[in-house]
Scaffold this motif. Structure first.
Motif, PDB file in Angstrom:
ATOM      1  N   GLN A  77      25.440  47.519  37.503  1.00  0.00           N
ATOM      2  CA  GLN A  77      24.866  47.933  38.791  1.00  0.00           C
ATOM      3  C   GLN A  77      25.777  47.506  39.932  1.00  0.00           C
ATOM      4  O   GLN A  77      26.030  48.274  40.865  1.00  0.00           O
ATOM      5  N   GLU A  78      26.286  46.278  39.846  1.00  0.00           N
ATOM      6  CA  GLU A  78      27.185  45.776  40.889  1.00  0.00           C
ATOM      7  C   GLU A  78      28.501  46.541  40.891  1.00  0.00           C
ATOM      8  O   GLU A  78      29.029  46.897  41.959  1.00  0.00           O
ATOM      9  N   GLN A  79      29.049  46.833  39.706  1.00  0.00           N
ATOM     10  CA  GLN A  79      30.307  47.573  39.618  1.00  0.00           C
ATOM     11  C   GLN A  79      30.164  48.995  40.148  1.00  0.00           C
ATOM     12  O   GLN A  79      31.064  49.514  40.822  1.00  0.00           O
ATOM     13  N   ILE A  80      29.031  49.640  39.845  1.00  0.00           N
ATOM     14  CA  ILE A  80      28.793  50.997  40.352  1.00  0.00           C
ATOM     15  C   ILE A  80      28.729  51.000  41.869  1.00  0.00           C
ATOM     16  O   ILE A  80      29.300  51.878  42.535  1.00  0.00           O
ATOM     17  N   THR A  81      28.042  50.011  42.420  1.00  0.00           N
ATOM     18  CA  THR A  81      27.938  49.912  43.883  1.00  0.00           C
ATOM     19  C   THR A  81      29.318  49.770  44.516  1.00  0.00           C
ATOM     20  O   THR A  81      29.651  50.468  45.484  1.00  0.00           O
ATOM     21  N   THR A  82      30.131  48.877  43.965  1.00  0.00           N
ATOM     22  CA  THR A  82      31.476  48.663  44.495  1.00  0.00           C
ATOM     23  C   THR A  82      32.324  49.924  44.377  1.00  0.00           C
ATOM     24  O   THR A  82      33.038  50.315  45.314  1.00  0.00           O
ATOM     25  N   ALA A 126      25.260  51.986  52.848  1.00  0.00           N
ATOM     26  CA  ALA A 126      25.499  52.809  51.671  1.00  0.00           C
ATOM     27  C   ALA A 126      24.647  54.073  51.700  1.00  0.00           C
ATOM     28  O   ALA A 126      23.471  54.046  52.090  1.00  0.00           O
ATOM     29  N   ASP A 127      25.254  55.195  51.306  1.00  0.00           N
ATOM     30  CA  ASP A 127      24.529  56.471  51.277  1.00  0.00           C
ATOM     31  C   ASP A 127      24.017  56.781  49.873  1.00  0.00           C
ATOM     32  O   ASP A 127      23.825  57.937  49.502  1.00  0.00           O
ATOM     33  N   PHE A 128      23.824  55.739  49.079  1.00  0.00           N
ATOM     34  CA  PHE A 128      23.278  55.875  47.732  1.00  0.00           C
ATOM     35  C   PHE A 128      22.506  54.598  47.409  1.00  0.00           C
ATOM     36  O   PHE A 128      22.579  53.599  48.131  1.00  0.00           O
ATOM     37  N   ASN A 129      21.765  54.650  46.339  1.00  0.00           N
ATOM     38  CA  ASN A 129      20.983  53.486  45.932  1.00  0.00           C
ATOM     39  C   ASN A 129      20.981  53.394  44.417  1.00  0.00           C
ATOM     40  O   ASN A 129      20.954  54.411  43.725  1.00  0.00           O
ATOM     41  N   VAL A 137      21.326  56.055  39.670  1.00  0.00           N
ATOM     42  CA  VAL A 137      22.049  56.125  40.945  1.00  0.00           C
ATOM     43  C   VAL A 137      21.530  57.350  41.676  1.00  0.00           C
ATOM     44  O   VAL A 137      21.589  58.469  41.155  1.00  0.00           O
ATOM     45  N   MET A 138      21.002  57.130  42.894  1.00  0.00           N
ATOM     46  CA  MET A 138      20.390  58.236  43.646  1.00  0.00           C
ATOM     47  C   MET A 138      20.980  58.308  45.042  1.00  0.00           C
ATOM     48  O   MET A 138      21.412  57.285  45.599  1.00  0.00           O
TER      49      MET A 138
END
Length: 407
Positions: free
Chosen positions: A241-246, A260-263, A63-64
């Motif tokens: 990955q999907e849960q982290i994004t949410t 989103a301000d992260f990737n 996560v960046m």
């Protein structure tokens, strides 16, 4: 004509002018060996890159901060490399993502590290005790950073073997020594095991310090540059990955995922992207080397046309005593194929030796595949047929009376 007769005539014809036959074959030898060596270099580079990516961790998700798009990513001009990730984000991931096996926040940057009058410019990573498990780091001497080091802002450091060698000498016992980073002294408490690799991405050329110390003494801020997440298994990576994004979208109060301000990147995506790039690189290398095969084929055609001209009377005599057009055609075609066949065999051996030499002398790891050998050999046989057909056809169509009178 029998097969034995054709082979005997071919041997006599090619050996009658050994120098010209050798120079003609040399073009094919160079072409085949170049193709095999270039493909071996490309495949070896692909394997090395994949191994390097796999060595940074198992089932890893990164996560960046910023609107980054992956390896070779383009960065949004609006957010750039925004400092949008903090320790609390990592804590939330560890607490709420149940499929995450371990979470290690990082704050990394390049600094000049000095000790005993020696210095090196290397990557300094501020992290936590979870880092070795997430990133497959093993300790060779001493210990790694513990939770109490992070909580107490301890000025301790763990060195990679390359950094240790640069500062204290190869194989030196650096545990207990001190290093200075940005005018702050850190006590060395451990040395990591060598993992291999060169350049800025080498995990052997790093200094690890407590995350809190990196934030306070080096960065002067509480942000983190990367959050490394280890999944329970490979099948869970996409779900995590999907849960982290949410989760992070909610924490950062962002409604539109496009803003989103992260990737997030998972290891499988990185490997796939790297493989695609190296495959393209391999094809490009093989195509460039293949040009020499074309030149070699033109050389064979030129030699065979010269042979037809020089042996015009011989062709006329053969036709006069009963040789058919098919016999003449086959004779010259076999001569062309014999040249490429011989050149192909020598080229395969030379290409393998070049690849072995590159690996042996440590220039780069190479990998000679059976498919590349068969491909190169098939191409050489095809060149013999394609570039030998026209001279053979021209010889077969000569008028025997005109050929006998040729001076």
């Amino acid at each position: 004509m029998t097969i034995i007769d054709i082979l005997q005539e071919t041997y006599i014809a090619l050996s009658s002018n050994k120098v010209r036959s050798f120079l003609t074959t040399l073009g094919i030898v160079i072409g085949i060996s170049s193709v095999i060596a270039m493909v071996a270099i490309g495949q070896g580079a692909q394997g090395s890159i994949q191994a390097s990516i796999q060595s940074i961790g198992s089932n890893l998700i990164l996560v960046m901060p910023g609107d980054q798009r992956g390896p070779g990513f383009q960065v949004s001009a609006g957010r750039g490399s925004a400092r949008t990730l903090v320790q609390d984000d990592a804590d939330a991931i560890a607490k709420e993502i149940t499929l995450a096996k371990a979470v290690a926040p990082e704050l990394s940057g390049r600094y000049q590290v000095t000790s005993r009058g020696k210095n090196t410019n290397t990557s300094v990573v501020g992290t936590t005790s979870a880092y070795p498990g997430v990133r497959n780091i093993e300790i060779d001497q001493g210990t790694f950073i513990a939770d109490q080091h992070v909580q107490s802002l301890s000025k301790v450091a763990v060195l990679g073997p390359t950094t240790r060698d640069d500062l204290f000498g190869e194989g030196a016992d650096a545990v207990g020594q001190t290093v200075r980073i940005k005018n702050v002294e850190f006590k060395v408490i451990g040395i990591t095991k060598a993992k291999g690799g060169t350049g800025f991405g080498s995990q052997d050329d790093m200094v690890f310090i407590p995350l809190s110390s990196a934030q306070r003494f080096l960065a002067g801020d509480a942000y983190v540059t990367t959050i490394s997440v280890e999944a329970m298994d490979a099948d869970a990576m996409a779900s995590i990955q999907e849960q982290i994004t949410t989760l992070l979208l909610g924490r950062h109060h962002i409604l539109d995922p496009q803003l989103a301000d992260f990737n997030t990147l998972n290891q499988a995506d990185i490997v796939a992207t790297a493989s695609s790039v190296t495959q393209t690189f391999t094809i490009l290398l093989a195509a460039v080397a293949g040009i020499s095969l074309l030149v070699g084929g033109i050389g064979i055609m030129n030699m065979m046309l010269t042979n037809v001209t020089e042996r015009t009377k011989e062709i006329g005599l053969r036709k006069a005593i009963g040789a058919k057009r098919r016999d003449i055609n086959v004779q010259f075609l076999v001569e062309a194929i014999a040249l490429t066949f011989l050149g192909g065999l020598i080229g395969i051996m030379l290409g393998w030796l070049i690849s072995f030499g590159i690996t042996y002398f440590g220039i780069i790891q190479t990998s000679v595949s059976v498919s590349s050998v068969f491909l190169a050999f098939g191409v050489s046989a095809g060149i013999g047929i394609v570039f030998g057909y026209y001279p053979a056809r021209r010889a077969a169509r000569l008028n025997p009376i005109v050929a006998l009178r040729y001076e």
